[in-house]
Design a protein around this motif. Structure first.
Motif, short mmCIF file in Angstrom:
data_model
loop_
_atom_site.label_atom_id
_atom_site.label_comp_id
_atom_site.label_asym_id
_atom_site.label_seq_id
_atom_site.Cartn_x
_atom_site.Cartn_y
_atom_site.Cartn_z
N LYS A 145 9.80 -25.16 63.01
CA LYS A 145 10.11 -26.51 63.48
C LYS A 145 11.35 -27.04 62.78
CE LYS A 145 5.37 -27.81 64.71
NZ LYS A 145 4.24 -28.74 64.41
N TRP A 146 11.46 -26.77 61.49
CA TRP A 146 12.63 -27.21 60.75
C TRP A 146 13.90 -26.53 61.26
CZ3 TRP A 146 10.99 -27.22 54.85
CH2 TRP A 146 9.97 -28.18 54.68
N LYS A 152 20.92 -31.83 57.53
CA LYS A 152 21.78 -31.63 56.35
C LYS A 152 21.02 -31.82 55.04
CE LYS A 152 25.91 -30.95 58.24
NZ LYS A 152 26.74 -29.76 57.97
N GLY A 153 19.77 -32.18 55.12
CA GLY A 153 19.04 -32.55 53.92
C GLY A 153 18.28 -31.42 53.26
N PHE A 154 17.16 -31.79 52.63
CA PHE A 154 16.35 -30.84 51.86
C PHE A 154 15.89 -29.67 52.72
CE2 PHE A 154 12.02 -29.47 50.84
CZ PHE A 154 12.23 -28.88 49.59
N LEU A 213 25.54 -23.05 46.64
CA LEU A 213 26.35 -24.13 46.08
C LEU A 213 27.83 -23.92 46.38
CD1 LEU A 213 24.62 -24.60 42.60
CD2 LEU A 213 24.51 -26.13 44.58
N MET A 214 28.31 -22.69 46.27
CA MET A 214 29.71 -22.41 46.56
C MET A 214 30.06 -22.72 48.00
SD MET A 214 31.30 -21.33 43.83
CE MET A 214 32.69 -20.31 44.32
N VAL A 215 29.14 -22.45 48.90
CA VAL A 215 29.37 -22.72 50.33
C VAL A 215 29.42 -24.22 50.58
CG1 VAL A 215 28.25 -22.59 52.59
CG2 VAL A 215 28.49 -20.53 51.20
N LYS A 216 28.61 -24.98 49.85
CA LYS A 216 28.51 -26.41 50.10
C LYS A 216 29.72 -27.19 49.60
CE LYS A 216 24.56 -26.69 52.18
NZ LYS A 216 24.48 -27.21 53.57
N ILE A 217 30.44 -26.63 48.63
CA ILE A 217 31.62 -27.32 48.11
C ILE A 217 32.77 -27.17 49.10
CG2 ILE A 217 33.31 -27.43 46.23
CD1 ILE A 217 31.16 -26.31 44.38
N ASN A 218 33.43 -28.26 49.40
CA ASN A 218 34.53 -28.26 50.37
C ASN A 218 35.81 -27.81 49.68
OD1 ASN A 218 35.98 -28.62 52.74
ND2 ASN A 218 36.26 -30.82 52.41
N TRP A 219 36.01 -26.47 49.61
CA TRP A 219 37.15 -25.91 48.91
C TRP A 219 38.42 -26.03 49.74
CZ3 TRP A 219 36.29 -24.30 43.98
CH2 TRP A 219 34.97 -24.04 43.63
N LYS A 220 39.52 -26.42 49.09
CA LYS A 220 40.82 -26.45 49.74
C LYS A 220 41.84 -25.88 48.76
CE LYS A 220 39.92 -30.34 52.84
NZ LYS A 220 40.35 -31.68 53.27
N ARG A 274 25.76 -22.57 61.31
CA ARG A 274 24.87 -22.37 62.45
C ARG A 274 23.64 -23.24 62.35
NH1 ARG A 274 25.11 -20.54 67.70
NH2 ARG A 274 23.02 -19.92 68.35
N LEU A 275 23.06 -23.33 61.16
CA LEU A 275 21.88 -24.17 60.97
C LEU A 275 22.20 -25.64 61.17
CD1 LEU A 275 20.26 -22.52 57.80
CD2 LEU A 275 19.28 -22.57 60.10
N SER A 276 23.42 -26.04 60.84
CA SER A 276 23.81 -27.44 60.93
C SER A 276 24.18 -27.87 62.34
CB SER A 276 25.00 -27.71 60.00
OG SER A 276 24.69 -27.44 58.67
N ASN A 277 24.79 -26.98 63.10
CA ASN A 277 25.42 -27.38 64.36
C ASN A 277 24.73 -26.86 65.60
OD1 ASN A 277 27.46 -28.58 62.82
ND2 ASN A 277 28.59 -26.66 62.70
N GLN A 278 23.67 -26.06 65.44
CA GLN A 278 23.08 -25.45 66.61
C GLN A 278 22.47 -26.49 67.54
OE1 GLN A 278 19.95 -22.85 65.29
NE2 GLN A 278 19.35 -24.24 63.69
#
Length: 286
Positions: A145-146, A152-154, A213-220, A274-278
């Protein structure tokens, strides 16, 4: 050799069932749920099997190390038969009657393996399996279900971590079992194999958190995270070698795990998006 036949039977039957599920559902959510349940099962198995010594498997496939052989037996269960069945129950929305049926089935399989002397209990009991599996299968329905609800949360972060852990643990430990490319010696257990797998489990749990954590940081620019990840994993390997915990045995060992880390950063980033935008269309079971 008859020991291995029973475990290969689990492998073949689980693979056929999983292919059937993928064929009927034909969506990435099914794959995500499967990996989520693998990741969850790995955490449970790390606790009760690796550290608390609940039971031993004896598939008689890996000859050079008895604990590695037992670890492979656990892999047949926790990466194949149980998560595939949980995926079937959740994606086809099977009710509690089916949950009780499959729980009883696996209790029966466990009893049979005990009688065949290819599986041994220490402090574990059949009753624990019978009580734990319904909760495991019910949790699969909740996780599904999740997954069907982009967030974007827990919930999102937990699912992402479990998926990452499933991939990271398998890719980290399986080469050690089959190719003996490295071993760890933290000194927690007398048995070298158990000692090595125990620290491998801690490694994958921490590494999975690091990748998320590395994926979540908005690296530029974005390539910086790959440079930092490669340097970090290489440095950790070198430190563990210097203090005598990691023993690298083949020329490709350290390069493999650095390359694996870079691949996982890329893959976890794709899964996160994919999990965020599907946009999901939940099909009725057929």
């Amino acid at each position: 050799m008859h020991n291995s036949y029973w475990f290969f039977a689990l492998l073949i039957s689980s693979t056929i069932l999983f292919c059937f599920i993928l064929f009927k559902k034909r969506n990435t959510q099914t794959l995500f749920l499967y990996l989520t349940m693998v990741g969850y099962g790995y955490i449970i198995e790390t606790t009760i099997f690796n550290f608390l010594g609940s039971y031993d498997y004896n598939p008689n496939i890996i000859k050079h190390n008895s604990f590695y052989d037992s670890e492979l037996g656990a892999f047949f269960s926790n990466a194949l038969s149980l998560p595939v069945t949980a995926t079937l129950i959740a994606t086809f929305q099977l009710n509690w009657i089916w949950i009780v049926f499959f729980s009883g089935y696996f209790v029966g399989v466990e009893w049979l393996f005990l009688k065949l002397d290819i599986y041994t209990h220490h402090w574990w009991r059949l009753e624990y399996t019978g009580l734990g599996l319904p909760l495991y299968f019910a949790l699969a329905k909740l996780f599904y279900k999740w997954i069907l609800q982009p967030s974007k949360g827990f919930r999102h972060n937990l699912i992402l971590y479990l998926i990452t852990g499933a991939i990271c643990a398998s890719a980290h430990i399986l080469p050690m079992l089959f190719f003996s490319n490295r071993y760890y010696r933290p000194g927690w257990f007398e048995n070298l194999g158990r000692d090595s797998i125990a620290l491998s489990a801690i490694w994958y749990l921490c590494a999975s958190l690091f990748y998320c954590l590395m994926v979540k940081i908005n690296w530029k620019p974005k390539w910086i995270k790959y440079i930092l990840t490669g340097l970090f994993i290489y440095t950790v390997n070198q430190v563990l070698i210097k203090i005598g915990i990691l023993h690298s045995l083949v020329w490709w060992d350290k390069m493999f795990y650095v390359g694996l880390a870079l691949f996982l950063i890329l893959l976890v980033g794709l899964i996160d998006k994919r999990l965020s935008n599907q946009i999901l269309a939940v099909k009725s079971p057929s």
